[in-house]
Design an enzyme around this catalytic site. Structure first.
Site, short mmCIF file in Angstrom:
data_model
loop_
_atom_site.label_atom_id
_atom_site.label_comp_id
_atom_site.label_asym_id
_atom_site.label_seq_id
_atom_site.Cartn_x
_atom_site.Cartn_y
_atom_site.Cartn_z
N CYS A 165 0.87 -1.17 0.00
CA CYS A 165 0.00 0.00 0.00
C CYS A 165 0.91 1.22 0.00
O CYS A 165 1.79 1.34 0.85
CB CYS A 165 -0.86 -0.03 1.26
SG CYS A 165 -1.79 1.47 1.52
N CYS A 202 -2.56 15.51 3.01
CA CYS A 202 -3.79 15.39 2.22
C CYS A 202 -4.67 16.59 2.53
O CYS A 202 -4.68 17.08 3.65
CB CYS A 202 -4.52 14.10 2.62
SG CYS A 202 -6.01 13.77 1.64
N GLY A 207 -2.72 10.52 1.29
CA GLY A 207 -3.03 11.33 0.12
C GLY A 207 -4.23 10.85 -0.67
O GLY A 207 -4.72 9.74 -0.47
N GLU A 208 -4.71 11.73 -1.54
CA GLU A 208 -5.85 11.40 -2.40
C GLU A 208 -5.30 11.24 -3.83
O GLU A 208 -4.90 12.23 -4.46
CB GLU A 208 -6.89 12.54 -2.32
CG GLU A 208 -7.96 12.51 -3.39
CD GLU A 208 -8.67 11.17 -3.56
OE1 GLU A 208 -9.06 10.54 -2.55
OE2 GLU A 208 -8.83 10.73 -4.71
N SER A 212 -7.80 3.98 -4.80
CA SER A 212 -8.90 4.32 -3.90
C SER A 212 -9.10 5.84 -3.89
O SER A 212 -8.14 6.59 -3.80
CB SER A 212 -8.55 3.84 -2.48
OG SER A 212 -9.58 4.17 -1.57
N SER A 242 -14.27 5.47 -1.36
CA SER A 242 -14.49 5.49 0.08
C SER A 242 -15.85 6.12 0.34
O SER A 242 -16.00 7.33 0.28
CB SER A 242 -13.38 6.30 0.75
OG SER A 242 -12.13 5.72 0.47
N LEU A 243 -16.83 5.27 0.60
CA LEU A 243 -18.20 5.76 0.72
C LEU A 243 -18.48 6.15 2.18
O LEU A 243 -18.83 7.29 2.46
CB LEU A 243 -19.17 4.67 0.23
CG LEU A 243 -20.63 5.08 0.05
CD1 LEU A 243 -20.78 6.28 -0.87
CD2 LEU A 243 -21.44 3.89 -0.47
N HIS A 244 -18.36 5.21 3.08
CA HIS A 244 -18.42 5.43 4.53
C HIS A 244 -19.77 5.92 5.07
O HIS A 244 -19.92 6.05 6.30
CB HIS A 244 -17.32 6.38 5.02
CG HIS A 244 -15.93 5.94 4.69
ND1 HIS A 244 -15.54 4.63 4.63
CD2 HIS A 244 -14.82 6.67 4.40
CE1 HIS A 244 -14.25 4.56 4.31
NE2 HIS A 244 -13.79 5.77 4.15
N CYS A 256 -3.72 4.29 7.54
CA CYS A 256 -3.46 5.53 6.82
C CYS A 256 -2.96 6.70 7.68
O CYS A 256 -3.70 7.27 8.46
CB CYS A 256 -4.77 5.91 6.14
SG CYS A 256 -4.61 7.21 4.96
N1 SAH Z 1 -7.70 9.28 -0.28
C1 SAH Z 1 -8.05 7.95 -0.73
C2 SAH Z 1 -7.03 6.88 -0.40
C3 SAH Z 1 -6.31 6.94 0.92
S1 SAH Z 1 -7.19 6.46 2.36
C4 SAH Z 1 -9.43 7.60 -0.21
O1 SAH Z 1 -10.01 8.36 0.53
O2 SAH Z 1 -9.95 6.54 -0.59
C5 SAH Z 1 -7.48 4.73 2.21
C6 SAH Z 1 -8.72 4.28 2.94
O3 SAH Z 1 -8.54 4.35 4.37
C7 SAH Z 1 -9.94 5.16 2.64
O4 SAH Z 1 -11.06 4.33 2.44
C8 SAH Z 1 -10.06 5.96 3.92
O5 SAH Z 1 -11.35 6.50 4.07
C9 SAH Z 1 -9.68 4.94 4.96
N2 SAH Z 1 -9.32 5.46 6.29
C10 SAH Z 1 -8.78 6.62 6.64
N3 SAH Z 1 -8.64 6.72 7.97
C11 SAH Z 1 -9.09 5.55 8.48
C12 SAH Z 1 -9.20 5.03 9.80
N4 SAH Z 1 -8.82 5.74 10.87
N5 SAH Z 1 -9.72 3.79 9.95
C13 SAH Z 1 -10.10 3.05 8.87
N6 SAH Z 1 -10.01 3.49 7.61
C14 SAH Z 1 -9.52 4.73 7.42
#
Ligand code: SAH
Length: 332
Positions: free
Chosen positions: A96, A103, A150-151, A182, A205-207, A324
């Site tokens: 990864c 970011c 990062g994004e 991602s 990343s929907l969440h 991350c």
């Molecule tokens: N910026 C991109 C990729 C980096 S983050 C994105 O947002 O997808 C990779 C994944 O980790 C994303 O799904 C992000 O939302 C998640 N993430 C970030 N912080 C986290 C945490 N504390 N616990 C679990 N997942 C987390």
């Protein structure tokens, strides 16, 4: 440099194409100096030595999980530090990598967002993470995920350049299907990506299934909302034939209720999309906590009952702050 750029450069100094291919192979095979490139004439090696520089990240810290063999690297780069993580899965070893120093997306649960964006990483700095993680760990890496700091789509050009380099048959030759990008949901960039000719996997990343919850967690949601993102992913599938999957970090009492499961199923039913659930990793600076294992499996069952494909992800490297941005944060 891309192979075509090397070919052009070598053309400009009166050298033929095969020289560019030789240098490309050496660079991607791990040469650390032009002097090592023994099949080049020595005058050419000296010329390259003065014109170019082969970069290498400085290893600032390495941590190995005693639980599952996960290894986390902190690399010192210009302007700060970035992380890479090597994980062992049944289907092979995955690295990864980070795409930016910091970011600017500002997600409320994420350690990488604290302190904002410092700068974009160059394609070579992403490649360095793959290459040096493999070299140091001694594990052959077959999969790459762009889920570190990062994004990726906020650094679009460099990320695409990296994808072209890491998949190149004369280079590391990692199959595009073994690469996952991602995104937190940059809709315009998802549309732009649909025209890209590389077959990697895209995950969003929907969440949260509703704008109220998602906007609280992710500022990017204010551009177009949940429906705007899902529509972009549907367009991406229609254009490329590749389905977008969704990441869902489960946060205690915030996005993990039965009501959220119902809303999510309502949005995704019939789309054939896959949801990856993972409990949020605790970030000390953030007040949010991960859902318990019981809640995660109930949520997953609810989605399945309503016809949505869903997997619970294992959390790897819990003992080494592997999520991350966590290690960088602590070292800062
Ligand atoms: N910026 C991109 C990729 C980096 S983050 C994105 O947002 O997808 C990779 C994944 O980790 C994303 O799904 C992000 O939302 C998640 N993430 C970030 N912080 C986290 C945490 N504390 N616990 C679990 N997942 C987390």
């Amino acid at each position: 440099m891309l192979l075509e750029e090397l070919v052009e450069y070598f053309g400009s100094i009166g050298e033929r194409r095969f020289r560019a291919e030789q240098v490309f192979r050496w660079l991607h095979g791990g040469a650390r100096a032009f002097g090592e490139m023994t099949n080049l004439p020595s005058a050419l090696r000296e010329n390259l030595e003065t014109e170019f520089q082969i970069s290498a990240p400085a290893l600032a810290k390495k941590q190995e999980s005693r639980l599952d063999g996960t290894i986390k690297y902190l690399w010192g780069v210009q302007g700060g530090a970035v992380e890479s993580v090597v994980m062992e899965y049944g289907h092979g070893n995955t690295v990864c990598i980070s795409t930016q120093v910091g970011c600017r997306m500002g997600c409320a649960f994420c350690a990488s967002a604290i302190g904002g964006l410092v700068r974009n990483l160059a394609a070579s700095e992403m490649l360095d993470q793959v290459w040096h993680s493999q070299l140091d760990s001694g594990k052959r890496l077959s999969n790459v995920v762009l889920m570190g700091i990062g994004e990726p789509l906020d650094n679009y050009e460099n990320v695409l350049r990296f994808l072209r380099l890491v998949t190149h048959p004369l280079g590391m030759n990692i199959g595009a299907r073994h690469i996952t990008v991602s995104t937190c949901g940059l809709v315009e960039k998802i549309d732009k990506l649909a025209d890209c000719d590389i077959q990697f996997t895209l995950t969003a990343s929907l969440h949260a299934p509703d704008d109220e919850t998602r906007s609280r967690l992710m500022p990017i949601n204010r551009d177009g909302g949940v429906d705007g993102l899902l529509d972009a992913c549907a367009r991406y599938f229609a254009r490329t034939g590749r389905r977008v999957s969704y990441e869902y970090a489960m946060i205690d009492g915030v996005n993990d209720t039965d009501r959220h499961a119902g809303l999510l199923a309502g949005k995704l039913r019939g789309s054939g999309s896959h949801v990856n659930l993972i409990p949020l990793s605790d970030v000390p600076e953030r007040p949010l906590r991960g859902s318990g294992p019981e809640r995660v499996s109930v949520f997953c069952e609810l989605l399945r009952e309503k016809g949505v494909n869903c997997t619970v992800r294992r959390s790897l490297g819990r003992d080494i702050t592997a999520s991350c941005g966590q290690l960088r944060r602590r070292e800062l």
